[in-house]
Structure formats: structure tokens, C-alpha cells
Design an enzyme around this catalytic site. Structure first.
Site, PDB file in Angstrom:
ATOM      1  N   GLU A  34       0.840  -1.197   0.000  1.00 36.70           N
ATOM      2  CA  GLU A  34       0.000   0.000   0.000  1.00 36.70           C
ATOM      3  C   GLU A  34       0.873   1.244   0.000  1.00 36.70           C
ATOM      4  O   GLU A  34       1.893   1.283   0.690  1.00 36.70           O
ATOM      5  CB  GLU A  34      -0.918   0.066   1.245  1.00 36.70           C
ATOM      6  CG  GLU A  34      -2.021  -0.953   1.253  1.00 36.70           C
ATOM      7  CD  GLU A  34      -2.972  -0.812   2.443  1.00 36.70           C
ATOM      8  OE1 GLU A  34      -3.080   0.292   3.010  1.00 36.70           O
ATOM      9  OE2 GLU A  34      -3.601  -1.822   2.796  1.00 36.70           O
TER      10      GLU A  34
HETATM   11  C1  BGC Z   1      -5.344   0.267   5.509  1.00 32.89           C
HETATM   12  C2  BGC Z   1      -6.442   0.547   4.523  1.00 32.89           C
HETATM   13  C3  BGC Z   1      -6.852   2.014   4.608  1.00 32.89           C
HETATM   14  C4  BGC Z   1      -5.641   2.862   4.275  1.00 32.89           C
HETATM   15  C5  BGC Z   1      -5.914   4.363   4.275  1.00 32.89           C
HETATM   16  C6  BGC Z   1      -4.271   1.330   5.565  1.00 32.89           C
HETATM   17  O1  BGC Z   1      -3.821   1.453   6.860  1.00 32.89           O
HETATM   18  O2  BGC Z   1      -4.778  -1.001   5.269  1.00 32.89           O
HETATM   19  O3  BGC Z   1      -7.521  -0.315   4.790  1.00 32.89           O
HETATM   20  O4  BGC Z   1      -7.937   2.320   3.809  1.00 32.89           O
HETATM   21  O5  BGC Z   1      -4.642   2.638   5.242  1.00 32.89           O
HETATM   22  O6  BGC Z   1      -6.332   4.817   5.504  1.00 32.89           O
END
Ligand code: BGC
Length: 396
Positions: free
Chosen positions: A308
Site C-alpha cells: 500500500e
Molecule cells: C489500511 C487501509 C486504509 C488505508 C488508508 C491502511 O492502513 O490497510 O484499509 O484504507 O490505510 O487509511
């Protein structure tokens, strides 16, 4: 040779809709000090529209999609597993194969089945065994040829901190400038569950890891965080360092970085008063990804998958600027790392349910929830697709 993964991430509860058997479904609107502003409801209806979502990724030129399996769907009642739901996720994998997309599976992304939470959740010492039964049940999904990387837990450090906030045994009052302290019992149960899941993932021929909320700790004077002593060092270790050390025997680790956190020897310093902010109030700081990669490589010393990285904004040009700077800095940092980077998965494919509200927009694709969930790809999706074609074998 394995290809470098370029793609985007999502999670089941934030996109599928109507996860009635999950604990988050039952959190009342207005609770959590107002954090829960609206219910998730139909979310993006990705439960039915997954093929369209995967096609959007593939059409943009990307090759990977991270999504999660909702435990509450698979096991809505303790020990009652739904074959129909397992078949649903197998259809999602068929769609990935059809579109030439590699699936990165997350087994647990914050939500639990309601029955599990009612029985004590991650503070119940039976939790690892219960999680193992669920992972056994989804073996057909893990054994599918579209899957090579499996993330057991999304952000166990963040999850344990949230549990810590609610556990009276933690004895630490909430302070908005401090991340809550991870609950020790929850950490030990999450780790035990992770190890049980890892064995099953290996039996299925896949690689296993978990993904950490990477705080990207920095000091105001640029001194390495590792050189800090006192409260600052303990603060960073309990929220990141300890988890990185626990990951050393995994096949890979997921890095999830959005912004940095400043610390000095006395502890956390909060956001600088002159910082630029994102739409959800975090410091705008694309360099966080590079900082997170460096800390992860130095301490965990295993291959890294960026699971992410992204920004909440209504201005898609700002999203592109953020991505460009994050990727440039990350590519430079990667040159001196002693571990490989396996891929970059942007958060998120779709604007989705941001844990209490649909207002923050993290997506490469907008979703018109008022008009049959019509998808509107943004310029940033095209930008990332083009970047992936320019850098097919790595960050640079
Ligand atoms: C999480 C996501 C979340 C993103 C933005 C991450 O910590 O895994 O589920 O939407 O951050 O807040």
C-alpha cells in the site's frame, strides 16, 4: 523469472458491500468518537462487479491486484464454512487469470466474523486455532495458479494498537499525537495465527508474509532512528521495530507507507505546524515510502512487496505528483538496499469505504455510488499504467 508486480490494492469490507457477518458491519454510526460517520452498506458493490474492476487494472497496463478474502463470508457461523463463498473467490481468481493479472491475497484485513469478536477476538487464546481452521478452509483459493503471494494479516501492528486502545489492561490513555501501544496479548495471538497460516500457505506452494503499517519514523535532525535512545527508541520499536524483527523468517514483507512520523529521544513529535496536509489530515510526505523501505530492509532483511502507498485527495493531479515523487525516491532508495523489491501496489484501486466514511478518496478509479456504482477511471490510473510499462522490471 518472476515479473515485477505493478498494480493496486483493495480490501473486501471496504469494497464488496453487505458483509453482514463481519464485526465492522455492527459498529453503530456515530460511535468511535464520531469516527463512524456512515455505514458501509453496498460499498462499491465489488462483490458483483469484480470482473469490471480487474479489467480496468489490466486495460491500464497493470499486472497485479491485491484483494482480501472476508473471513465472515467464508465462516459466518463458527465451524460452518460456505462452499458458495469459496467458489465466489475462485471466480475472482478466474477473472484475474483471464485478464493476465496476478492475485495477491490478504487473508485478514481488519475485520473479523462477528461470532469471533463476540468470543473475545484476538484477546482470546483460542484465536490462532480458529484462524487456522479458516485458512484450511480456503486452501483451494491459496492453491489456485493465479496466486503466489499471500499476506496473512494486514497491518497486525495497527490492529494490535487498536485493540490496545480498547483493552483496559494497557493502562495508556488515548492521546491523538501518539499511536496507541500494541496490545501484548493480541500481538502474541496474531503472531501464533500468522505462523499457523504460513505453514498452510507453504503447503499450497505460495510465499507468505504479513503487511505492516510502516510509520516511516524520522528524526527532525536527520539522525537515524536506530541511534535514538530512551522513550523515542521504545516508542518506535514497539510500533515497528519489534514487528520487523518478528518477520525475519517470512518469505516477504508488505510495506504500507503513506506519511512519516517524527520522533526524538523523548518520543513522538506530532505533525510539524507548517506541514502540507492531505484530505484526511496526514502530512503530505511522498518520501515516506523510501524511509519505510530503508527501515524495513535494514531490520527485517527479507524481500519487500509494497502492498500500500497512496494519498487521500480530490485533486487527481496531486495524486499523480505524490505517486511520481514517492516512486522516484523509492527507486533511489532501492539502489542501496540489500533486499529485492518485488512490486508496487497502490492504495487503492477504487474510492472506497475509508473505515467510517466515504469522504476520503484514495482511489485510482472513482465510483458513482448514487448511480449504479458506475466506475470512472481517473488520470492517475493511466499514469500508473504508463509508469509500469516504462519500468517493467523494477521501481526504476
Ligand atoms: C489500511 C487501509 C486504509 C488505508 C488508508 C491502511 O492502513 O490497510 O484499509 O484504507 O490505510 O487509511
Amino acid at each position: 523469472m518472476k515479473r515485477f508486480l505493478w498494480g493496486a490494492s483493495s480490501s473486501a469490507f471496504q469494497t464488496e458491500g453487505n458483509n453482514l457477518a463481519s464485526d465492522w458491519w455492527h459498529i453503530p454510526v456515530g460511535s468511535g468518537d464520531g469516527m463512524i460517520q456512515e455505514a458501509s452498506g453496498d460499498a462499491d458493490d465489488s462483490y458483483h462487479r469484480f470482473d469490471e474492476d480487474i479489467a480496468l487494472l489490466a486495460d491500464a497496463g497493470l499486472n497485479a491486484y491485491r484483494f482480501s478474502i472476508e473471513w465472515g463470508r467464508i465462516e459466518p457461523v463458527r465451524a460452518q464454512f460456505s462452499q458458495a463463498e469459496i467458489d465466489h473467490y475462485l471466480r475472482v481468481l478466474d477473472s484475474c487469470r483471464h485478464h493476465g493479472i496476478e492475485a495477491v491475497i490478504t487473508l485478514h484485513h481488519f475485520t473479523n466474523p462477528t461470532w469471533f469478536t463476540d468470543q473475545g477476538g484476538w484477546l482470546n487464546d483460542e484465536a490462532p486455532k480458529l484462524f487456522e481452521s479458516y485458512v484450511r478452509a480456503v486452501e483451494p483459493i491459496l492453491a489456485d495458479s493465479a496466486v503466489h503471494y499471500v499476506v496473512t494479516f494486514n497491518e497486525p501492528n495497527q490492529l494490535a494498537s487498536l485493540i490496545g486502545l480498547m483493552d483496559p489492561e494497557n493502562h495508556e490513555p488515548f492521546d491523538p499525537d501518539r499511536m496507541p501501544i500494541p496490545d501484548r496479548r493480541a500481538v502474541s495471538n496474531l503472531l501464533a495465527a500468522h505462523l499457523r497460516a504460513r505453514s498452510i500457505i507453504h503447503e499450497c506452494g505460495d510465499e507468505a508474509g504479513w503487511s505492516l503499517a510502516s510509520p516511516a519514523f524520522e528524526t527532525p535532525d536527520g539522525r537515524p532512528v536506530a541511534d535514538l535512545s530512551g522513550e523515542g527508541k521504545t516508542y518506535a520499536d514497539r510500533r515497528e521495530g519489534d514487528f520487523l524483527r518478528l518477520s525475519r523468517d517470512d518469505d516477504f514483507i508488505g510495506v504500507q507507507a503513506y506519511t512519516r512520523h517524527l520522533v526524538n529521544g523523548d518520543g513522538p513529535l506530532g505533525i510539524p505546524s507548517d506541514a502540507r496536509l492531505t484530505a484526511n489530515g496526514w502530512e503530505y510526505y511522498p518520501h515516506a515510502l523510501a524511509t519505510a523501505l530503508q527501515a524495513t530492509a535494514e531490520i527485517a532483511r527479507i524481500p519487500i512487496l509494497v502492498t500500500e502507498n497512496g494519498i487521500a485527495t480530490d485533486d487527481d493531479d496531486r495524486r499523480i505528483d505524490y505517486m511520481r515523487d514517492a516512486l522516484d525516491d523509492a527507486a533511489r532508495a532501492a539502489e542501496s538496499l540489500e533486499v529485492p523489491i518485488l512490486g508496487y501496489l497502490h492504495w487503492s484501486l477504487l474510492d472506497n469505504y475509508e473505515w467510517g466514511s466515504y469522504a476520503p478518496h484514495f482511489g485510482l478509479v472513482a465510483v458513482d455510488r448514487g448511480n449504479h456504482f458506475v466506475r470512472h477511471p481517473k488520470k492517475s490510473l493511466k499514469w500508473l499504467g504508463r509508469h509500469c510499462l516504462d519500468c517493467p522490471s523494477g521501481l526504476a
